[in-house]
Scaffold this motif. Structure first.
Motif, PDB file in Angstrom:
ATOM      1  N   GLY A 796       0.835  -1.198   0.000  1.00  0.00           N
ATOM      2  CA  GLY A 796       0.000   0.000   0.000  1.00  0.00           C
ATOM      3  C   GLY A 796       0.867   1.244   0.000  1.00  0.00           C
ATOM      4  O   GLY A 796       2.014   1.227  -0.468  1.00  0.00           O
ATOM      5  N   GLU A 797       0.352   2.332   0.538  1.00  0.00           N
ATOM      6  CA  GLU A 797       1.046   3.622   0.535  1.00  0.00           C
ATOM      7  C   GLU A 797       2.411   3.528   1.212  1.00  0.00           C
ATOM      8  O   GLU A 797       3.420   3.986   0.690  1.00  0.00           O
ATOM      9  CB  GLU A 797       0.189   4.667   1.242  1.00  0.00           C
ATOM     10  CG  GLU A 797       0.772   6.069   1.247  1.00  0.00           C
ATOM     11  CD  GLU A 797       0.679   6.761  -0.104  1.00  0.00           C
ATOM     12  OE1 GLU A 797       1.598   7.532  -0.435  1.00  0.00           O
ATOM     13  OE2 GLU A 797      -0.311   6.531  -0.826  1.00  0.00           O
ATOM     14  N   ALA A 798       2.447   2.924   2.392  1.00  0.00           N
ATOM     15  CA  ALA A 798       3.685   2.869   3.169  1.00  0.00           C
ATOM     16  C   ALA A 798       4.587   1.709   2.773  1.00  0.00           C
ATOM     17  O   ALA A 798       5.765   1.676   3.153  1.00  0.00           O
ATOM     18  CB  ALA A 798       3.360   2.778   4.662  1.00  0.00           C
ATOM     19  N   LEU A 799       4.061   0.769   2.014  1.00  0.00           N
ATOM     20  CA  LEU A 799       4.848  -0.374   1.536  1.00  0.00           C
ATOM     21  C   LEU A 799       4.486  -0.600   0.078  1.00  0.00           C
ATOM     22  O   LEU A 799       3.601  -1.395  -0.242  1.00  0.00           O
ATOM     23  CB  LEU A 799       4.557  -1.619   2.376  1.00  0.00           C
ATOM     24  CG  LEU A 799       5.316  -2.903   2.010  1.00  0.00           C
ATOM     25  CD1 LEU A 799       6.811  -2.670   2.008  1.00  0.00           C
ATOM     26  CD2 LEU A 799       4.949  -4.025   2.959  1.00  0.00           C
ATOM     27  N   PRO A 800       5.144   0.123  -0.846  1.00  0.00           N
ATOM     28  CA  PRO A 800       4.744   0.098  -2.257  1.00  0.00           C
ATOM     29  C   PRO A 800       4.770  -1.304  -2.853  1.00  0.00           C
ATOM     30  O   PRO A 800       5.631  -2.124  -2.519  1.00  0.00           O
ATOM     31  CB  PRO A 800       5.781   1.008  -2.930  1.00  0.00           C
ATOM     32  CG  PRO A 800       6.283   1.886  -1.828  1.00  0.00           C
ATOM     33  CD  PRO A 800       6.274   1.037  -0.601  1.00  0.00           C
ATOM     34  N   VAL A 801       3.834  -1.546  -3.767  1.00  0.00           N
ATOM     35  CA  VAL A 801       3.763  -2.848  -4.423  1.00  0.00           C
ATOM     36  C   VAL A 801       5.032  -3.121  -5.230  1.00  0.00           C
ATOM     37  O   VAL A 801       5.434  -4.277  -5.403  1.00  0.00           O
ATOM     38  CB  VAL A 801       2.500  -2.918  -5.318  1.00  0.00           C
ATOM     39  CG1 VAL A 801       2.599  -1.968  -6.500  1.00  0.00           C
ATOM     40  CG2 VAL A 801       2.248  -4.345  -5.780  1.00  0.00           C
ATOM     41  N   GLN A 802       5.705  -2.051  -5.696  1.00  0.00           N
ATOM     42  CA  GLN A 802       6.962  -2.248  -6.421  1.00  0.00           C
ATOM     43  C   GLN A 802       8.013  -2.938  -5.538  1.00  0.00           C
ATOM     44  O   GLN A 802       8.780  -3.776  -6.018  1.00  0.00           O
ATOM     45  CB  GLN A 802       7.521  -0.906  -6.915  1.00  0.00           C
ATOM     46  CG  GLN A 802       6.648  -0.215  -7.952  1.00  0.00           C
ATOM     47  CD  GLN A 802       5.732   0.813  -7.345  1.00  0.00           C
ATOM     48  OE1 GLN A 802       5.141   0.573  -6.302  1.00  0.00           O
ATOM     49  NE2 GLN A 802       5.606   1.963  -7.997  1.00  0.00           N
ATOM     50  N   GLU A 803       8.020  -2.584  -4.264  1.00  0.00           N
ATOM     51  CA  GLU A 803       8.998  -3.180  -3.356  1.00  0.00           C
ATOM     52  C   GLU A 803       8.681  -4.653  -3.122  1.00  0.00           C
ATOM     53  O   GLU A 803       9.581  -5.501  -3.090  1.00  0.00           O
ATOM     54  CB  GLU A 803       9.005  -2.415  -2.026  1.00  0.00           C
ATOM     55  CG  GLU A 803      10.199  -2.721  -1.150  1.00  0.00           C
ATOM     56  CD  GLU A 803      10.388  -1.695  -0.046  1.00  0.00           C
ATOM     57  OE1 GLU A 803      11.227  -1.949   0.828  1.00  0.00           O
ATOM     58  OE2 GLU A 803       9.706  -0.643  -0.067  1.00  0.00           O
ATOM     59  N   VAL A 804       7.405  -4.966  -2.970  1.00  0.00           N
ATOM     60  CA  VAL A 804       7.002  -6.362  -2.804  1.00  0.00           C
ATOM     61  C   VAL A 804       7.357  -7.158  -4.057  1.00  0.00           C
ATOM     62  O   VAL A 804       7.830  -8.299  -3.977  1.00  0.00           O
ATOM     63  CB  VAL A 804       5.491  -6.451  -2.499  1.00  0.00           C
ATOM     64  CG1 VAL A 804       5.042  -7.911  -2.382  1.00  0.00           C
ATOM     65  CG2 VAL A 804       5.165  -5.701  -1.209  1.00  0.00           C
ATOM     66  N   ALA A 805       7.146  -6.555  -5.214  1.00  0.00           N
ATOM     67  CA  ALA A 805       7.490  -7.223  -6.470  1.00  0.00           C
ATOM     68  C   ALA A 805       8.991  -7.492  -6.557  1.00  0.00           C
ATOM     69  O   ALA A 805       9.415  -8.579  -7.002  1.00  0.00           O
ATOM     70  CB  ALA A 805       7.031  -6.372  -7.653  1.00  0.00           C
ATOM     71  N   ASP A 806       9.802  -6.542  -6.140  1.00  0.00           N
ATOM     72  CA  ASP A 806      11.259  -6.752  -6.131  1.00  0.00           C
ATOM     73  C   ASP A 806      11.629  -7.927  -5.247  1.00  0.00           C
ATOM     74  O   ASP A 806      12.487  -8.758  -5.606  1.00  0.00           O
ATOM     75  CB  ASP A 806      11.976  -5.489  -5.651  1.00  0.00           C
ATOM     76  CG  ASP A 806      11.970  -4.380  -6.686  1.00  0.00           C
ATOM     77  OD1 ASP A 806      11.722  -4.669  -7.872  1.00  0.00           O
ATOM     78  OD2 ASP A 806      12.206  -3.215  -6.313  1.00  0.00           O
ATOM     79  N   TRP A 807      11.018  -8.028  -4.066  1.00  0.00           N
ATOM     80  CA  TRP A 807      11.323  -9.135  -3.154  1.00  0.00           C
ATOM     81  C   TRP A 807      10.960 -10.483  -3.785  1.00  0.00           C
ATOM     82  O   TRP A 807      11.626 -11.486  -3.550  1.00  0.00           O
ATOM     83  CB  TRP A 807      10.538  -8.979  -1.845  1.00  0.00           C
ATOM     84  CG  TRP A 807      10.963  -7.819  -1.010  1.00  0.00           C
ATOM     85  CD1 TRP A 807      12.174  -7.190  -1.020  1.00  0.00           C
ATOM     86  CD2 TRP A 807      10.162  -7.127  -0.049  1.00  0.00           C
ATOM     87  NE1 TRP A 807      12.178  -6.146  -0.119  1.00  0.00           N
ATOM     88  CE2 TRP A 807      10.968  -6.092   0.499  1.00  0.00           C
ATOM     89  CE3 TRP A 807       8.860  -7.276   0.420  1.00  0.00           C
ATOM     90  CZ2 TRP A 807      10.491  -5.222   1.485  1.00  0.00           C
ATOM     91  CZ3 TRP A 807       8.383  -6.427   1.394  1.00  0.00           C
ATOM     92  CH2 TRP A 807       9.194  -5.408   1.923  1.00  0.00           C
ATOM     93  N   ALA A 808       9.898 -10.475  -4.609  1.00  0.00           N
ATOM     94  CA  ALA A 808       9.443 -11.716  -5.233  1.00  0.00           C
ATOM     95  C   ALA A 808      10.154 -11.985  -6.553  1.00  0.00           C
ATOM     96  O   ALA A 808       9.906 -13.015  -7.189  1.00  0.00           O
ATOM     97  CB  ALA A 808       7.937 -11.657  -5.463  1.00  0.00           C
ATOM     98  N   GLY A 809      11.025 -11.065  -6.985  1.00  0.00           N
ATOM     99  CA  GLY A 809      11.732 -11.242  -8.241  1.00  0.00           C
ATOM    100  C   GLY A 809      10.817 -11.144  -9.438  1.00  0.00           C
ATOM    101  O   GLY A 809      11.005 -11.854 -10.440  1.00  0.00           O
TER     102      GLY A 809
END
Length: 830
Positions: A796-809
């Motif tokens: 969400g706002e404080a944890l962008p989906v782009q960052e989650v995507a990076d973690w998942a490769g």
């Protein structure tokens, strides 16, 4: 009473035509928001992207007879209209409402600041509604357009007004000051929000302070250093001007001497006690909130109450009963295939109009129903009030009304044109109504706070999995405008709603896009387009991957297929011929280098012949797909694709002999390659708040928030393992939180074993062990206040989906589109 003649004199405009003297009560700026034609004046605003003069004809046919225009109008087309000519319609709007404001000699509270404006306004209403007849801004109407619409609501019955004002760039507040002209000012705080239009934070403060040029008093917190310095400089400056009164400063602080000196803040589980000194006397309040934002907002309200001379005992009693403020309309899935729009915390004409606009957008159900409580403090007689409400319901096509309250029940005769039933109170409704009576409806639940309509919402909402995906509709509209601002005049916009609108929902998003005037929609498969048509979407829809088995459905539901090969053209031509259709709209896909789908250069001679054959097809657009528009390293290749497209599309268009829309620019190309915008652009994931360019990402708002809750906390001894396969072992005593989300919800197994993290109480907690089907575990050892039932932010706002995507490769597209349909979507409009 206002008439066209009196308004013309106020604005010093030219009354081009006067055919009558109807009373003007409502200002209309958006043709889609017409409520009462007979008493409205339409003021068409002009912007870089849109000129609202084009809607005059439509509104005249709907019964509007008063217009303020800034462009030539063919008077002969509107023989029954009153038409006033001015130089600038936005300036005329401000001037008219400023004149209206000056007719009232009542206290007017003006609120500005970075955060908290709407909460402070609504809390002041709660605190003071027993003492005053209050007019206030609906929702967060604080813009160059929202403020005039708010102030225009002032009536003779009001004895207090509360308006908020926001700005996004220098030069705007001077207009709002003339419109609001507050006698009492509140500056809530200053922060980084909306900073992009200003050189620095001090320039932003100074611009906002212009609101208080003629105020009697300004309430603010001294603890914001930049704010305090700017206020003091402003106070010295204002003191030197020739005005009727001096500006009084009423300050509060938690750190230093102030008029209201906060000396203690004591929080318990759900209340906060705030102790302070005022005029050397100790005083205190208790509020039913513990977050810092609420504490700050409450102190601003406290200071205002003290300034008004309210007894401390009254202040304490009312502060202790402050209620939550619904900052948004929420739409959730309801029982029996219903959609529930929950706005169950206030009920007034302004917010009712906003809610009805939102309800009107929802066309997925055949019936629109409103559950409405008594409207309080309208300043109108009950008869005229509910006649106006009935007119609003009729204008918005409402079929059913459930009125709750003694006042609305007494006026049931006003609602003869809808199927209506009435109940004395909420309890009576809950006891007498069977929820199964509601079937396949869009239901607006709209009530004043004292009616406790949240109980009705709980009755009608489908009981949902505690993992939900929140979709911010305001953010989507904001992001669309951010891209539209980059488009050259006349360029159309196609919105991509394939793959369930990138996981955000289908008809809910399409309804919003249709309301905001998008030109085209694009779906991946025909069944997506059919679902949109069934939900009442009338925009043109391009099907990007048409399958032969769906060709008949495409024709039946007036969808427009992409043709990309001779084989698919042959098959579709056969169906069109069999259906005895001609000039059927199609879109031609060209392969310019991506080599996925599309006709190639060598196909063009035969393609032209086939398209002209028997007049079966009408080419709506010619397009191609850029493979790497977001990558600066591939700009040469992108340029070659564009050049090939220009050459190929020119050949096609010349041979076809008629104008065709051309488009190749996707979200990234809109701002990275503006020369490639052509006739139309395709906006995809950028609309949902994700852009590959960091510089443009900052201009977008987060759309989607995936959240869940903690099901259980576990205290794990050192040496014990967690989860399937025991792949994580505690090296020291640990605390884990089991949360209600797994790979069946779309959370990738790649994020297990510490790769992924989630937010709990604003702290990141890593995933431990493997991701299971319905659950996973987080290490919360470092979050000692974590509790069962706590909210967990997945992205969400404080944890962008782009960052989650990076973690998942992977990429954000995959994360967003992978969210399971069992995860309930909650749509809200702030």
């Amino acid at each position: 009473m206002y008439t066209a003649e009196s308004i013309s004199k106020i604005l010093k405009g030219e009354l081009l035509q006067q055919t009558g003297h109807p009373e003007i009560e409502h200002i209309l700026l958006d043709s889609r928001k017409l409520l009462v034609a007979e008493t409205s004046v339409f003021i068409p605003l002009v912007s870089e992207r849109r000129n609202a003069h084009q809607y005059i004809d439509e509104l005249y046919k709907k019964g509007v007879s008063n217009f303020i225009v800034s462009e030539p109008v063919s008077i002969g087309l509107y023989p029954k209209a009153n038409i006033i000519q001015v130089k600038n319609t936005l300036q005329a709007l401000h001037a008219l409402v400023a004149w209206h404001r000056h007719q009232f000699q009542i206290p007017v509270i003006g609120i500005t600041g970075s955060n908290g404006k709407t909460i402070v306004k609504e809390w002041l209403y709660q605190l003071l509604e027993k003492d005053y007849n209050i007019v206030r801004s609906p929702k967060s109407y604080n813009s160059q357009i929202g403020v005039p619409l708010s102030v225009w609501q002032m009536k003779a019955e009001n004895d207090l007004a509360i308006f908020e004002a926001g700005i996004s760039q220098p030069g705007e507040m001077v207009n709002l000051e003339k419109v609001i002209r507050p006698t009492i000012g509140i500056f809530t705080n200053i922060g980084e929000a909306h900073n992009e239009g200003f050189l620095n934070i001090r320039q932003k403060v100074n611009e906002k302070l212009i609101l208080f040029m003629k105020s009697d008093v300004l309430i603010y917190c001294k603890d914001y250093l930049a704010l305090n310095e700017c206020v003091n400089n402003f106070h010295n400056l204002v003191g030197k001007r020739e005005i009727d009164n001096d500006l009084q400063l009423l300050t509060w602080s938690r750190k230093t001497d102030a008029d209201l000196r906060v000396i203690g803040v004591d929080k318990n589980s759900n209340h906060t006690r705030i102790d302070a000194l005022y005029k050397q006397e100790p005083i205190f309040i208790r509020i039913p909130f513990v977050d810092e934002g609420s504490i700050e907002n409450a102190i601003h309200c406290w200071a205002l109450m003290l300034y008004l001379g309210k007894p401390q005992q009254v202040i304490q009693e009312r502060m202790d009963h402050l209620g939550n403020i619904a900052m948004r309309l929420e739409m959730k899935q309801g029982i029996n295939n219903c959609s529930i729009i929950n706005d169950s915390y206030n009920s007034d004409l302004g917010s009712l109009a906003i809610a009805l606009e939102f309800l009107q957008q929802q066309r997925q159900h055949p019936v629109r129903t409103v559950i409405l409580s008594d409207i309080l403090q309208s300043g109108k007689s009950e008869g005229s009030l509910y006649e106006e409400v009935a007119g609003m319901l009729e204008q918005k096509g409402i079929q059913k009304l459930i009125g709750i309250g003694k006042n609305i029940s007494r006026e049931k005769q006003s609602f003869s044109k809808v199927k209506a039933s009435f109940f004395a109170n909420t309890e009576e409704f809950l006891q007498q109504v069977n929820p199964n009576e509601f079937q396949n409806e869009s239901i607006l639940v709209k009530g004043a706070r004292i009616f406790q309509f949240e109980r009705i919402g709980k009755l009608l909402e489908q009981k949902a999995h505690q993992t939900i995906l929140e979709i911010n509709l305001n953010a989507i509209a904001h992001n669309i405008k951010a891209y539209q601002a980059l488009l050259k005049p006349g360029i159309k916009l196609m919105a991509m709603v394939k793959a369930f609108s990138y996981g955000s929902g289908s008809f809910e998003i399409a309804s919003l896009l249709q309301f905001h005037g998008v030109d085209y929609l694009a779906v991946a498969y025909a069944d997506e387009g059919v679902d949109l048509r069934r939900a009442g979407i009338t925009l043109p829809i391009m099907v990007m991957n048409p399958e032969p088995t769906t060709f008949e459905a495409i024709l039946q539901w007036n969808l427009e297929p992409e043709l990309y090969s001779m084989h698919i053209l042959d098959q579709f031509e056969e169906v069109v011929r069999y259906a005895n259709k001609s000039n059927y709209p199609v879109h031609i896909k060209l392969d310019t280098g991506m080599h996925r789908l599309g006709f190639e250069q060598s196909d063009l001679p035969v393609l032209v012949q086939r398209l002209q054959h028997e007049g079966l097809f009408k080419v709506q657009s010619i397009f191609s797909h850029l493979a790497s528009s977001e990558d600066p390293a591939k700009d040469d290749f992108t340029k070659k694709q564009y050049e090939r497209f220009i050459k190929m599309s020119a050949t096609l268009q010349q041979q076809l002999g008629y104008a065709v829309i051309r488009h190749i620019a996707n979200s990234a190309a809109i701002h990275r390659h503006p020369d490639m915008q052509l006739d139309m652009v395709r906006l995809g994931i950028g609309m949902y708040g994700v852009d590959s360019a960091a510089s443009f990402q900052d201009k977008l708002r987060n759309v989607s928030t995936l959240k869940t809750t903690i099901a259980q906390l576990k205290h794990i001894p050192a040496g014990d393992s967690v989860g399937y396969g025991g792949q994580w072992t505690a090296t020291a005593p640990a605390v884990t939180a089991t949360v209600r989300i797994g790979y069946a919800d779309g959370y990738s197994r790649k994020l297990g074993n510490g790769n992924g993290k989630m937010l709990i109480r604003n702290k990141l907690a890593p995933v431990v062990g493997v991701v299971a089907m319905d659950m996973l575990m987080l290490d919360v050892t470092h979050i000692p206040d974590a509790a069962e039932g706590d909210e967990v932010i997945v992205f969400g706002e404080a944890l962008p989906v782009q960052e989650v995507a990076d973690w998942a490769g992977t990429i954000p597209y995959e994360i967003l589109t992978g969210i399971s349909q069992r995860v309930k979507r909650v749509y809200f409009q702030e």
